[in-house]
Scaffold this motif. Sequence first.
Motif, PDB file in Angstrom:
ATOM      1  N   GLU A   1       8.548  23.508  34.014  1.00  0.00           N
ATOM      2  CA  GLU A   1       9.720  23.681  33.161  1.00  0.00           C
ATOM      3  C   GLU A   1       9.514  23.020  31.801  1.00  0.00           C
ATOM      4  O   GLU A   1       8.927  21.934  31.705  1.00  0.00           O
ATOM      5  CB  GLU A   1      10.970  23.091  33.824  1.00  0.00           C
ATOM      6  N   ILE A   2      10.016  23.679  30.756  1.00  0.00           N
ATOM      7  CA  ILE A   2       9.982  23.122  29.406  1.00  0.00           C
ATOM      8  C   ILE A   2      11.413  23.045  28.891  1.00  0.00           C
ATOM      9  O   ILE A   2      12.191  23.993  29.049  1.00  0.00           O
ATOM     10  CB  ILE A   2       9.068  23.956  28.489  1.00  0.00           C
ATOM     11  N   VAL A   3      11.742  21.898  28.312  1.00  0.00           N
ATOM     12  CA  VAL A   3      13.104  21.585  27.890  1.00  0.00           C
ATOM     13  C   VAL A   3      13.163  21.598  26.364  1.00  0.00           C
ATOM     14  O   VAL A   3      12.294  21.011  25.702  1.00  0.00           O
ATOM     15  CB  VAL A   3      13.511  20.190  28.418  1.00  0.00           C
ATOM     16  N   LEU A   4      14.161  22.271  25.808  1.00  0.00           N
ATOM     17  CA  LEU A   4      14.295  22.368  24.351  1.00  0.00           C
ATOM     18  C   LEU A   4      15.731  22.035  23.944  1.00  0.00           C
ATOM     19  O   LEU A   4      16.633  22.862  24.088  1.00  0.00           O
ATOM     20  CB  LEU A   4      13.953  23.793  23.884  1.00  0.00           C
TER      21      LEU A   4
ATOM     22  N   LEU B   1      18.072  24.521  25.855  1.00  0.00           N
ATOM     23  CA  LEU B   1      17.482  25.510  26.758  1.00  0.00           C
ATOM     24  C   LEU B   1      16.489  24.867  27.713  1.00  0.00           C
ATOM     25  O   LEU B   1      15.852  23.865  27.376  1.00  0.00           O
ATOM     26  CB  LEU B   1      16.733  26.568  25.938  1.00  0.00           C
ATOM     27  N   VAL B   2      16.349  25.470  28.885  1.00  0.00           N
ATOM     28  CA  VAL B   2      15.256  25.140  29.802  1.00  0.00           C
ATOM     29  C   VAL B   2      14.545  26.432  30.157  1.00  0.00           C
ATOM     30  O   VAL B   2      15.188  27.405  30.574  1.00  0.00           O
ATOM     31  CB  VAL B   2      15.757  24.464  31.090  1.00  0.00           C
ATOM     32  N   ALA B   3      13.213  26.461  29.973  1.00  0.00           N
ATOM     33  CA  ALA B   3      12.398  27.601  30.396  1.00  0.00           C
ATOM     34  C   ALA B   3      11.668  27.202  31.668  1.00  0.00           C
ATOM     35  O   ALA B   3      10.978  26.189  31.693  1.00  0.00           O
ATOM     36  CB  ALA B   3      11.392  27.965  29.313  1.00  0.00           C
ATOM     37  N   ARG B   4      11.826  28.004  32.726  1.00  0.00           N
ATOM     38  CA  ARG B   4      11.166  27.729  33.991  1.00  0.00           C
ATOM     39  C   ARG B   4      10.113  28.808  34.234  1.00  0.00           C
ATOM     40  O   ARG B   4      10.453  29.981  34.401  1.00  0.00           O
ATOM     41  CB  ARG B   4      12.204  27.747  35.121  1.00  0.00           C
ATOM     42  N   GLY B   5       8.848  28.408  34.221  1.00  0.00           N
ATOM     43  CA  GLY B   5       7.750  29.339  34.469  1.00  0.00           C
ATOM     44  C   GLY B   5       7.316  29.292  35.920  1.00  0.00           C
ATOM     45  O   GLY B   5       7.296  28.211  36.513  1.00  0.00           O
ATOM     46  N   GLU B   6       6.990  30.451  36.480  1.00  0.00           N
ATOM     47  CA  GLU B   6       6.534  30.518  37.875  1.00  0.00           C
ATOM     48  C   GLU B   6       5.416  31.540  37.997  1.00  0.00           C
ATOM     49  O   GLU B   6       5.482  32.612  37.394  1.00  0.00           O
ATOM     50  CB  GLU B   6       7.679  30.948  38.798  1.00  0.00           C
TER      51      GLU B   6
ATOM     52  N   SER C   1       4.934  29.108  27.000  1.00  0.00           N
ATOM     53  CA  SER C   1       4.283  27.855  27.402  1.00  0.00           C
ATOM     54  C   SER C   1       4.618  27.482  28.848  1.00  0.00           C
ATOM     55  O   SER C   1       3.744  27.028  29.590  1.00  0.00           O
ATOM     56  CB  SER C   1       4.694  26.705  26.471  1.00  0.00           C
ATOM     57  N   ALA C   2       5.865  27.666  29.257  1.00  0.00           N
ATOM     58  CA  ALA C   2       6.249  27.304  30.627  1.00  0.00           C
ATOM     59  C   ALA C   2       5.472  28.135  31.644  1.00  0.00           C
ATOM     60  O   ALA C   2       4.923  27.604  32.624  1.00  0.00           O
ATOM     61  CB  ALA C   2       7.759  27.485  30.815  1.00  0.00           C
ATOM     62  N   ALA C   3       5.391  29.433  31.414  1.00  0.00           N
ATOM     63  CA  ALA C   3       4.683  30.301  32.361  1.00  0.00           C
ATOM     64  C   ALA C   3       3.176  30.044  32.300  1.00  0.00           C
ATOM     65  O   ALA C   3       2.485  30.067  33.320  1.00  0.00           O
ATOM     66  CB  ALA C   3       5.013  31.769  32.072  1.00  0.00           C
ATOM     67  N   GLY C   4       2.673  29.782  31.101  1.00  0.00           N
ATOM     68  CA  GLY C   4       1.249  29.491  30.962  1.00  0.00           C
ATOM     69  C   GLY C   4       0.849  28.225  31.710  1.00  0.00           C
ATOM     70  O   GLY C   4      -0.170  28.198  32.413  1.00  0.00           O
ATOM     71  N   TYR C   5       1.659  27.182  31.606  1.00  0.00           N
ATOM     72  CA  TYR C   5       1.329  25.941  32.327  1.00  0.00           C
ATOM     73  C   TYR C   5       1.555  26.099  33.831  1.00  0.00           C
ATOM     74  O   TYR C   5       0.859  25.455  34.635  1.00  0.00           O
ATOM     75  CB  TYR C   5       2.084  24.750  31.744  1.00  0.00           C
ATOM     76  N   ALA C   6       2.491  26.943  34.229  1.00  0.00           N
ATOM     77  CA  ALA C   6       2.623  27.245  35.664  1.00  0.00           C
ATOM     78  C   ALA C   6       1.309  27.833  36.192  1.00  0.00           C
ATOM     79  O   ALA C   6       0.820  27.449  37.262  1.00  0.00           O
ATOM     80  CB  ALA C   6       3.788  28.204  35.895  1.00  0.00           C
ATOM     81  N   ALA C   7       0.725  28.737  35.418  1.00  0.00           N
ATOM     82  CA  ALA C   7      -0.569  29.325  35.804  1.00  0.00           C
ATOM     83  C   ALA C   7      -1.670  28.271  35.793  1.00  0.00           C
ATOM     84  O   ALA C   7      -2.524  28.218  36.688  1.00  0.00           O
ATOM     85  CB  ALA C   7      -0.917  30.473  34.856  1.00  0.00           C
TER      86      ALA C   7
ATOM     87  N   PHE D   1      -0.252  19.659  27.249  1.00  0.00           N
ATOM     88  CA  PHE D   1       1.006  19.890  26.523  1.00  0.00           C
ATOM     89  C   PHE D   1       1.125  18.944  25.330  1.00  0.00           C
ATOM     90  O   PHE D   1       1.593  19.347  24.259  1.00  0.00           O
ATOM     91  CB  PHE D   1       2.191  19.705  27.472  1.00  0.00           C
ATOM     92  N   ALA D   2       0.700  17.683  25.519  1.00  0.00           N
ATOM     93  CA  ALA D   2       0.816  16.692  24.447  1.00  0.00           C
ATOM     94  C   ALA D   2      -0.044  17.066  23.240  1.00  0.00           C
ATOM     95  O   ALA D   2       0.208  16.611  22.126  1.00  0.00           O
ATOM     96  CB  ALA D   2       0.425  15.309  24.965  1.00  0.00           C
ATOM     97  N   ARG D   3      -1.075  17.906  23.475  1.00  0.00           N
ATOM     98  CA  ARG D   3      -1.928  18.366  22.377  1.00  0.00           C
ATOM     99  C   ARG D   3      -1.381  19.630  21.699  1.00  0.00           C
ATOM    100  O   ARG D   3      -1.981  20.125  20.754  1.00  0.00           O
ATOM    101  CB  ARG D   3      -3.345  18.606  22.885  1.00  0.00           C
ATOM    102  N   GLN D   4      -0.265  20.186  22.197  1.00  0.00           N
ATOM    103  CA  GLN D   4       0.354  21.366  21.570  1.00  0.00           C
ATOM    104  C   GLN D   4       1.274  20.906  20.437  1.00  0.00           C
ATOM    105  O   GLN D   4       2.464  20.653  20.656  1.00  0.00           O
ATOM    106  CB  GLN D   4       1.152  22.169  22.601  1.00  0.00           C
TER     107      GLN D   4
END
Lengths: 145, 145, 145, 145
Positions: free
Chosen positions: C39-42, C99-104, C66-72, C17-20
């Motif tokens: 979860e990603i926080v904006l 916003l908060v995006a929660r990926g699962e 990004s949230a769903a991708g990192y969940a995977a 994530f830090a490289r994005q």
Amino acid sequence: MNAPIDPQFAARIRDSFARQQAMALIGASIGLVAPGVVEIVLPFRDDLTQQKGYVHGGIVGMIADSAAGYAAYSLMPAGGTLVTAEYKINLLAAATCGLVARGEVVKAGRTLTIARAEVYADDRTHIATMQQTLMMLPGRSDQRE
Amino acid sequence: MNAPIDPQFAARIRDSFARQQAMALIGASIGLVAPGVVEIVLPFRDDLTQQKGYVHGGIVGMIADSAAGYAAYSLMPAGGTLVTAEYKINLLAAATCGLVARGEVVKAGRTLTIARAEVYADDRTHIATMQQTLMMLPGRSDQRE
Amino acid sequence: MNAPIDPQFAARIRDSFARQQAMALIGASIGLVAPGVVEIVLPFRDDLTQQKGYVHGGIVGMIADSAAGYAAYSLMPAGGTLVTAEYKINLLAAATCGLVARGEVVKAGRTLTIARAEVYADDRTHIATMQQTLMMLPGRSDQRE
Amino acid sequence: MNAPIDPQFAARIRDSFARQQAMALIGASIGLVAPGVVEIVLPFRDDLTQQKGYVHGGIVGMIADSAAGYAAYSLMPAGGTLVTAEYKINLLAAATCGLVARGEVVKAGRTLTIARAEVYADDRTHIATMQQTLMMLPGRSDQRE
């Protein structure tokens, strides 16, 4: 780029389609078969309709899914198969007559192929537009195992 | 928020479903009907399959589309109807047995309702997940015009 | 089934994530990291908005993707990477706050993983729901080549 | 059918786009504006990339969403606005150079408009294909309220 790898692709598609009992159930038949393009024809029948007498949106999805799937299949080498990973369909107008779904490959890949389908009514109304992702399974049989 | 506006919503859904000839064609029946949640049951039949003997992805889409659409319909006032604007379905596993599609409303709106459906096999395999947009038509008949 | 294969999955995700740079550009940071859930926080910023002052729908899509991708990614073995094959997002409400995006993960596979994301505003409004297909690339580096 | 209702549509689009701060953030500008067709141009920048140095898939989604949305907006009468209800994007190739997103209307409706976008790289690689549903809001302002 879209040249078929297998010269027998058209016979292979017609043979595979003939084993799709769900297509026989709804009365669909295969029309044009060309490299990267396949059409499926669906005459209107009352038993394909939803509560208001229009062709069921799921039936429209069925022929779009199959048309685009066989478009992708036309570009595969012989001796493989594929599965639909996902599709997304917009229903643009209600259909009360026969339909043609035209599937076309957008990008053929080794693992994933992206295809589209447009569904038109006999009177040229644009009924639906679909976008689809297919997973290629090169070494796997297209027959019942 | 998801309290049904029409106390007769369950009867209204069962009546509408009974007019869907496409559901009779594939042998689907309606199961659970609750506010914002509707299930459709599909026993396995050979004539629902694609070339490898699995239930056709388009058939899976049909019951998911109907289940989520009726979930949305359950929250509408009487005297209206709706149409599927679009749906997107991911096919997660091949199905060789009976299926249940469970539709649920994500957000009910005056013009658009967003719904989802999950399709499970009798052996609890997760077969498909679907996301759908429906257009509400409050003043329009749900019957053949 | 959702137990992470790589015990270092959380550090691996935070490093990736830090490289994005695109996430830094919009001011997004990573929140919860658990097996199959990220979860990603904006925080809200004026320069993330469209013409009416709401957070741009494409920005909502970015954090959901990004949230769903990192969940995977959390469920992958070390030493691999993945790419988003496709996503579909429904925008449910206009966003004028953080916003908060929660990926699962819905289904983790060897070749394809299916994930979802829900985006909520700070005031708990449901902003968006997304469905996504990712292609796993087990032997490929997650770094710039 | 696609003749613009408002002769000032191009000025109206350029004015609306100029108020999208998110487009300024990523460095996007508007290119071709024609009835039912709008292009958005995005030069490559390092701060638009994901962890491997490719343009972030969410950024690709942003310009596709805006291009197709403005294509729909070009066919609306003056004095209205619209919102993206949903979009679905397939990412076809990794992008390491500038991009152009071309949005086109598939079907313009009073309540819903369906549009598409194709994203191409400067080297003509096909980067993404998107399908979108927009909700028309004829009597509502396109400005911050």
